[in-house]
Motif scaffolding. Structure first.
Motif, short mmCIF file in Angstrom:
data_model
loop_
_atom_site.label_atom_id
_atom_site.label_comp_id
_atom_site.label_asym_id
_atom_site.label_seq_id
_atom_site.Cartn_x
_atom_site.Cartn_y
_atom_site.Cartn_z
N GLU A 110 0.89 -1.15 0.00
CA GLU A 110 0.00 0.00 0.00
C GLU A 110 0.92 1.20 0.00
O GLU A 110 1.75 1.37 0.92
CB GLU A 110 -0.89 -0.01 1.23
N ILE A 128 1.31 5.02 0.32
CA ILE A 128 0.50 6.07 0.93
C ILE A 128 1.22 7.41 0.85
O ILE A 128 2.41 7.51 1.16
CB ILE A 128 0.18 5.71 2.40
N ASP A 179 -4.75 12.73 2.28
CA ASP A 179 -3.86 11.58 2.08
C ASP A 179 -4.56 10.58 1.18
O ASP A 179 -5.75 10.72 0.90
CB ASP A 179 -3.42 10.95 3.43
N PHE A 180 -3.82 9.59 0.70
CA PHE A 180 -4.44 8.55 -0.12
C PHE A 180 -3.51 7.35 -0.22
O PHE A 180 -2.32 7.43 0.09
CB PHE A 180 -4.82 9.05 -1.52
N LYS A 181 -4.11 6.25 -0.68
CA LYS A 181 -3.38 4.98 -0.82
C LYS A 181 -3.47 4.53 -2.28
O LYS A 181 -4.54 4.58 -2.89
CB LYS A 181 -4.06 3.94 0.09
N ASP A 217 -13.06 5.71 -0.76
CA ASP A 217 -12.63 4.61 0.12
C ASP A 217 -11.14 4.66 0.40
O ASP A 217 -10.67 4.14 1.41
CB ASP A 217 -12.91 3.24 -0.53
N THR A 218 -10.38 5.21 -0.52
CA THR A 218 -8.91 5.10 -0.44
C THR A 218 -8.21 6.45 -0.31
O THR A 218 -6.98 6.50 -0.30
CB THR A 218 -8.36 4.38 -1.70
N CYS A 219 -8.99 7.52 -0.25
CA CYS A 219 -8.42 8.87 -0.10
C CYS A 219 -9.13 9.57 1.05
O CYS A 219 -10.28 9.28 1.35
CB CYS A 219 -8.71 9.73 -1.34
N ARG A 220 -8.45 10.52 1.67
CA ARG A 220 -9.14 11.45 2.56
C ARG A 220 -9.38 12.74 1.78
O ARG A 220 -8.41 13.37 1.32
CB ARG A 220 -8.35 11.73 3.84
N ASP A 238 -1.31 -5.09 7.84
CA ASP A 238 -0.65 -4.19 6.88
C ASP A 238 0.46 -3.36 7.53
O ASP A 238 0.38 -2.12 7.60
CB ASP A 238 -1.68 -3.23 6.23
N ALA A 258 -3.23 12.97 9.37
CA ALA A 258 -4.56 12.41 9.65
C ALA A 258 -4.40 10.92 9.93
O ALA A 258 -3.31 10.35 9.76
CB ALA A 258 -5.52 12.61 8.46
N GLY A 259 -5.49 10.31 10.38
CA GLY A 259 -5.58 8.85 10.50
C GLY A 259 -4.45 8.24 11.31
O GLY A 259 -4.07 8.74 12.37
N SER A 260 -3.89 7.15 10.79
CA SER A 260 -2.90 6.38 11.55
C SER A 260 -1.61 7.18 11.75
O SER A 260 -0.89 6.98 12.73
CB SER A 260 -2.59 5.05 10.85
N PHE A 261 -1.31 8.12 10.84
CA PHE A 261 -0.13 8.97 11.00
C PHE A 261 -0.28 9.82 12.26
O PHE A 261 0.65 9.92 13.08
CB PHE A 261 0.01 9.85 9.75
N ARG A 307 -16.04 5.00 8.95
CA ARG A 307 -15.14 4.48 9.99
C ARG A 307 -15.50 5.04 11.37
O ARG A 307 -15.46 4.34 12.36
CB ARG A 307 -13.69 4.89 9.71
#
Ligand code: UDP
Length: 247
Positions: free
Chosen positions: A99, A101, A184-186, A206-209, A138, A107-110, A225
């Motif tokens: 993945e 990124i 962000d995005f994956k 689904d894959t971007c903020r 992951d 944001a998120g996990s960061f 989420r």
């Protein structure tokens, strides 16, 4: 079988794979497969599941729209042709198990991992890799993990990184004009039979903020989420801003 007047592609053959958000079908051409987007949604490595009504069609159309934009800027993708609402014909690739990124804003996990409030601007764009393995959650990896475990070669990884930064520049500018901040995005990449690296998978809410530029409102899967409500409306809003009111 798919139906409808717009279908001119090869017939859907056997289902090859079912993932969390998409199914993949064989076609009569071994070099091509059909991706079919589902309304199913998962979060937190599959611990939370649900449905987002209409998501499959919106993600299919939004992702194809953005892949066509990238193609027009010279970025190679797996896209061949949209077949109908939720189905798209793509080149069969061997997925690089990463993945990839990009983070423009924390944001998120960061934010969680580093204790940085969401929305904090970053002094430079951050590129991260995670090893695609649900059982392991992951895990974050670096270039040397990737080379040591032969998930990609140095040349492939350089190509992936350079494409990813280019994709970020193209998407950021395009989305900004639609009033959307790309937080962000994956991405996922694949290899064609001749070894060429192409962008694969999807680019969608689904894959971007995606945050609204004016209000900061989240227009992406974080609404699902985090139980923020208005999930379907956010997906519809992204489709409207990118593809127009009649899409
Ligand atoms: N992302 C994704 N699939 C994943 C993990 C992340 O598409 O399995 C996307 C996510 O939507 C976000 C970006 O990658 O745009 C960074 O996600 P993050 O690492 O912050 O993880 P999350 O908070 O989504 O668990």
């Amino acid at each position: 079988m798919t139906t409808g007047p717009s279908v001119s592609g090869p017939d859907k053959g056997a289902q090859l794979y079912e993932g969390k958000a998409k199914k993949v079908y064989a076609t009569s051409d071994p070099a091509l497969v059909i991706v079919s987007y589902k309304d199913d949604a998962t979060a937190f490595n599959g611990q939370k599941t649900g449905q987002i009504l209409g998501k499959g069609e919106i993600n299919n159309r939004v992702s194809n729209h953005l892949m066509r934009l990238l193609e027009s800027h010279g970025v190679p993708t797996h896209l061949v042709r949209e077949l109908d609402g939720r189905d798209t014909l793509v080149k069969r690739v061997e997925i690089v198990p990463l993945e990839v990124i990009i983070r423009n804003v924390a944001a998120g996990s960061f934010s969680q991992r580093l204790g940085v409030p969401e929305g904090t601007p970053l002094a430079c764009t951050v590129l991260e890799y995670s090893y695609k393995d649900d059982a392991l959650g992951d895990p974050l990896v670096n270039d040397l993990h990737i080379l040591a475990l032969r998930w990609a070669t140095r040349e492939e990884l350089d190509e992936i990184a350079s494409l990813t930064f280019r994709i970020n520049d193209i998407l950021r500018a395009y989305l900004d004009a639609a009033g959307i901040l790309l937080i962000d995005f994956k991405l996922e990449f694949g290899r064609l039979p001749d070894g060429t690296i192409v962008l694969a998978d999807e680019i969608s809410p689904d894959t971007c903020r995606f945050w609204d530029k004016a209000t900061g409102k989240k227009l992406d899967k974080d609404r699902f989420r985090r139980d923020l409500g208005g999930v379907e409306d956010a997906y519809v809003e992204i489709r409207r801003r990118l593809l127009g009111a009649d899409a």
